[in-house]
Design a protein around this motif. Structure first.
Motif, PDB file in Angstrom:
ATOM      1  N   SER A  98      37.542  75.745  45.663  1.00 51.28           N
ATOM      2  CA  SER A  98      36.554  74.674  45.500  1.00 51.28           C
ATOM      3  C   SER A  98      35.125  75.186  45.557  1.00 51.28           C
ATOM      4  CB  SER A  98      36.750  73.607  46.583  1.00 51.28           C
ATOM      5  OG  SER A  98      36.492  74.135  47.868  1.00 51.28           O
ATOM      6  N   ALA A  99      34.901  76.346  46.180  1.00 48.57           N
ATOM      7  CA  ALA A  99      33.545  76.880  46.352  1.00 48.57           C
ATOM      8  C   ALA A  99      32.799  77.067  45.022  1.00 48.57           C
ATOM      9  CB  ALA A  99      33.591  78.192  47.139  1.00 48.57           C
ATOM     10  N   PRO A 100      33.429  77.666  43.976  1.00 45.42           N
ATOM     11  CA  PRO A 100      32.700  77.808  42.710  1.00 45.42           C
ATOM     12  C   PRO A 100      32.319  76.465  42.101  1.00 45.42           C
ATOM     13  CG  PRO A 100      34.612  79.257  42.752  1.00 45.42           C
ATOM     14  CD  PRO A 100      34.737  78.343  43.925  1.00 45.42           C
ATOM     15  N   ILE A 101      33.190  75.461  42.218  1.00 44.63           N
ATOM     16  CA  ILE A 101      32.877  74.140  41.671  1.00 44.63           C
ATOM     17  C   ILE A 101      31.699  73.526  42.411  1.00 44.63           C
ATOM     18  CG2 ILE A 101      33.781  71.855  41.153  1.00 44.63           C
ATOM     19  CD1 ILE A 101      35.120  74.142  39.625  1.00 44.63           C
ATOM     20  N   PHE A 102      31.729  73.587  43.744  1.00 47.85           N
ATOM     21  CA  PHE A 102      30.604  73.081  44.540  1.00 47.85           C
ATOM     22  C   PHE A 102      29.318  73.821  44.195  1.00 47.85           C
ATOM     23  CE2 PHE A 102      33.799  71.586  47.834  1.00 47.85           C
ATOM     24  CZ  PHE A 102      33.534  70.242  47.622  1.00 47.85           C
ATOM     25  N   SER A 103      29.430  75.127  43.989  1.00 47.47           N
ATOM     26  CA  SER A 103      28.244  75.931  43.679  1.00 47.47           C
ATOM     27  C   SER A 103      27.624  75.508  42.349  1.00 47.47           C
ATOM     28  CB  SER A 103      28.621  77.414  43.636  1.00 47.47           C
ATOM     29  OG  SER A 103      27.484  78.209  43.410  1.00 47.47           O
ATOM     30  N   GLY A 104      28.477  75.299  41.344  1.00 46.91           N
ATOM     31  CA  GLY A 104      27.973  74.856  40.043  1.00 46.91           C
ATOM     32  C   GLY A 104      27.312  73.495  40.132  1.00 46.91           C
ATOM     33  N   ILE A 105      27.900  72.579  40.924  1.00 49.92           N
ATOM     34  CA  ILE A 105      27.329  71.244  41.091  1.00 49.92           C
ATOM     35  C   ILE A 105      25.979  71.318  41.811  1.00 49.92           C
ATOM     36  CG2 ILE A 105      27.641  69.021  42.247  1.00 49.92           C
ATOM     37  CD1 ILE A 105      30.655  69.329  41.786  1.00 49.92           C
ATOM     38  N   ILE A 106      25.905  72.145  42.852  1.00 43.21           N
ATOM     39  CA  ILE A 106      24.651  72.285  43.608  1.00 43.21           C
ATOM     40  C   ILE A 106      23.538  72.815  42.715  1.00 43.21           C
ATOM     41  CG2 ILE A 106      23.523  73.597  45.453  1.00 43.21           C
ATOM     42  CD1 ILE A 106      26.156  73.432  47.009  1.00 43.21           C
ATOM     43  N   GLU A 107      23.838  73.838  41.911  1.00 38.21           N
ATOM     44  CA  GLU A 107      22.824  74.362  40.988  1.00 38.21           C
ATOM     45  C   GLU A 107      22.390  73.288  40.000  1.00 38.21           C
ATOM     46  OE1 GLU A 107      24.071  77.844  38.976  1.00 38.21           O
ATOM     47  OE2 GLU A 107      23.630  79.177  40.648  1.00 38.21           O
ATOM     48  N   TRP A 108      23.345  72.538  39.493  1.00 33.44           N
ATOM     49  CA  TRP A 108      23.055  71.498  38.517  1.00 33.44           C
ATOM     50  C   TRP A 108      22.147  70.422  39.124  1.00 33.44           C
ATOM     51  CZ3 TRP A 108      27.490  69.509  34.884  1.00 33.44           C
ATOM     52  CH2 TRP A 108      26.931  68.873  33.781  1.00 33.44           C
ATOM     53  N   MET A 109      22.396  70.080  40.387  1.00 30.03           N
ATOM     54  CA  MET A 109      21.646  69.006  41.036  1.00 30.03           C
ATOM     55  C   MET A 109      20.251  69.434  41.469  1.00 30.03           C
ATOM     56  SD  MET A 109      24.605  67.276  43.431  1.00 30.03           S
ATOM     57  CE  MET A 109      23.369  66.328  44.325  1.00 30.03           C
ATOM     58  N   TYR A 110      20.130  70.636  42.045  1.00 31.63           N
ATOM     59  CA  TYR A 110      18.870  71.035  42.669  1.00 31.63           C
ATOM     60  C   TYR A 110      18.001  71.941  41.794  1.00 31.63           C
ATOM     61  CZ  TYR A 110      20.617  69.012  46.990  1.00 31.63           C
ATOM     62  OH  TYR A 110      21.087  68.135  47.936  1.00 31.63           O
ATOM     63  N   VAL A 111      18.610  72.768  40.984  1.00 32.31           N
ATOM     64  CA  VAL A 111      17.829  73.680  40.139  1.00 32.31           C
ATOM     65  C   VAL A 111      17.767  73.179  38.708  1.00 32.31           C
ATOM     66  CG1 VAL A 111      17.526  76.115  39.506  1.00 32.31           C
ATOM     67  CG2 VAL A 111      18.690  75.529  41.616  1.00 32.31           C
ATOM     68  N   LYS A 112      18.557  72.128  38.405  1.00 28.52           N
ATOM     69  CA  LYS A 112      18.632  71.570  37.056  1.00 28.52           C
ATOM     70  C   LYS A 112      19.102  72.617  36.053  1.00 28.52           C
ATOM     71  CE  LYS A 112      16.937  67.860  38.854  1.00 28.52           C
ATOM     72  NZ  LYS A 112      17.842  66.725  39.186  1.00 28.52           N
ATOM     73  N   VAL A 113      20.006  73.480  36.516  1.00 34.87           N
ATOM     74  CA  VAL A 113      20.566  74.518  35.664  1.00 34.87           C
ATOM     75  C   VAL A 113      22.057  74.262  35.513  1.00 34.87           C
ATOM     76  CG1 VAL A 113      21.076  76.980  35.412  1.00 34.87           C
ATOM     77  CG2 VAL A 113      18.851  76.250  36.272  1.00 34.87           C
ATOM     78  N   ARG A 114      22.489  74.014  34.285  1.00 31.90           N
ATOM     79  CA  ARG A 114      23.905  73.789  34.044  1.00 31.90           C
ATOM     80  C   ARG A 114      24.581  75.121  33.759  1.00 31.90           C
ATOM     81  NH1 ARG A 114      25.518  69.714  29.360  1.00 31.90           N
ATOM     82  NH2 ARG A 114      24.543  71.370  28.121  1.00 31.90           N
ATOM     83  N   PRO A 115      25.644  75.447  34.505  1.00 32.22           N
ATOM     84  CA  PRO A 115      26.333  76.725  34.288  1.00 32.22           C
ATOM     85  C   PRO A 115      26.782  76.859  32.837  1.00 32.22           C
ATOM     86  CG  PRO A 115      27.099  75.696  36.307  1.00 32.22           C
ATOM     87  CD  PRO A 115      26.242  74.682  35.611  1.00 32.22           C
ATOM     88  N   PRO A 116      26.649  78.050  32.236  1.00 30.64           N
ATOM     89  CA  PRO A 116      27.036  78.257  30.837  1.00 30.64           C
ATOM     90  C   PRO A 116      28.554  78.224  30.648  1.00 30.64           C
ATOM     91  CG  PRO A 116      26.417  80.333  31.851  1.00 30.64           C
ATOM     92  CD  PRO A 116      26.086  79.270  32.847  1.00 30.64           C
ATOM     93  N   LYS A 117      28.972  78.173  29.396  1.00 36.84           N
ATOM     94  CA  LYS A 117      30.403  78.072  29.085  1.00 36.84           C
ATOM     95  C   LYS A 117      31.186  79.260  29.621  1.00 36.84           C
ATOM     96  CE  LYS A 117      29.937  75.227  24.916  1.00 36.84           C
ATOM     97  NZ  LYS A 117      30.181  75.160  23.451  1.00 36.84           N
ATOM     98  N   ILE A 118      30.576  80.438  29.581  1.00 36.47           N
ATOM     99  CA  ILE A 118      31.299  81.628  30.034  1.00 36.47           C
ATOM    100  C   ILE A 118      31.639  81.518  31.522  1.00 36.47           C
ATOM    101  CG2 ILE A 118      29.259  82.998  30.619  1.00 36.47           C
ATOM    102  CD1 ILE A 118      30.742  85.396  29.403  1.00 36.47           C
ATOM    103  N   TRP A 119      30.771  80.856  32.285  1.00 39.01           N
ATOM    104  CA  TRP A 119      31.052  80.656  33.711  1.00 39.01           C
ATOM    105  C   TRP A 119      32.226  79.710  33.895  1.00 39.01           C
ATOM    106  CZ3 TRP A 119      31.056  76.272  36.800  1.00 39.01           C
ATOM    107  CH2 TRP A 119      31.175  76.504  38.176  1.00 39.01           C
TER     108      TRP A 119
END
Length: 293
Positions: A98-119
């Protein structure tokens, strides 16, 4: 490639914790071992800072540091408790998966960066591989254990995200030394709750030093160095090399056996991690690259 390799090497060192704990003296409680590893790791790094004369707290972000240390302090008891309640299989898969999913969500919410498709592709393969590795292990689905495992995954993802902001302005060694020393302070009450007589034995000292210096101090120092140029979501996905290392060490050092399904999971996990290592520049967006620079 080098920063990503730092993160990967850190995950490999983390993967030795399970084998080391299996070799710990009888009576060593998992939570007590977790508190000990943070105490030894934090003091080890702090001692290095003092020896090289770079211990300086001037201009240090106190609030951010406390948040990072609390996240790491929460991760250990939550993870070990989840494993004890739900078993190694479910506890490890839910927490680490679950950690990678939470990490992607946190970046999306706070840095406004959506993880790329390769991630997303790499994370999907890695989590699928992790599931297959533990698919034949003992399964105990306990709602409380699941919640604790999810809390552990969120704690690790939050620690990674917060630490990345710290290493942008301070040295990796200073960040890890200060954060882990504080984390050890938060968990110090556990050292008085559980029986700690095991730590006085020869094996207990060896286990404490290996977990504290190698699997905590050096491992998280490498992790922090990698975070300087690797996005937090990518770093957390690369951290899935931890269960891979643990599974392989279990086979070659503890005499455990893996099924064909588990070996297929190892292949998927290696493939998922290899994708991020093979395309390091694509695993971080242009917006975040400018932010780091």
């Amino acid at each position: 490639m080098l920063p990503a390799c730092f993160v990967l090497f850190a995950a490999i060192l983390w993967g030795t914790t399970g084998t080391t704990q299996a070799l710990a003296p009888a009576g060593a409680h998992p939570i007590a071992i977790g508190a000990t590893r943070l105490a030894v790791g934090g003091l080890f790094l702090l001692l290095i800072l003092l020896v090289i004369g770079k211990f300086n707290l001037r201009g240090w972000p106190i609030k951010t540091t406390i948040m990072a240390s609390l996240c790491m302090a929460l991760y250990n008891p939550l993870f070990f408790s989840a494993v004890s309640i739900t078993g190694v299989a479910i506890g490890t898969v839910v927490a680490i998966g679950s950690a990678p999913i939470f990490s992607g969500i946190i970046e999306w919410m706070y840095v406004k960066v959506r993880p790329p498709k390769i991630w997303w592709n790499s994370t999907f393969l890695s989590i699928a591989g992790c599931l297959l590795i533990f698919v034949n292990k003992e399964v105990l689905v306990n709602p409380i254990g699941i919640v604790m495992a999810l809390g552990a995954g969120l704690s690790f993802a939050s620690y990674t995200f917060i630490s990345r902001t710290l290493v942008e302005k301070h040295s990796s060694l200073s960040v890890v030394a200060v954060v882990f020393t504080l984390s050890a302070i938060w968990l110090s009450p556990f050292l008085f709750v559980f029986d700690m007589s095991w730590i006085m034995s020869f094996r207990g000292v060896g286990v404490s030093l290996q977990l504290g210096i190698m699997a905590t101090g050096i491992a998280y120092l490498l992790f922090a160095k990698g975070l300087v140029h690797v996005s937090s979501s990518t770093a957390v996905t690369l951290s899935l090399a931890e269960p891979l290392t643990a599974a392989l060490l279990g086979v070659f050092l503890l005499g455990e056996s893996l099924t064909t399904t588990s070996w297929f999971g190892i292949i998927l996990l290696i493939l998922g991690i290899g994708i991020l290592l093979g395309f390091p520049k694509k695993s971080i967006s242009k917006k975040e690259t400018r932010m780091v620079q």
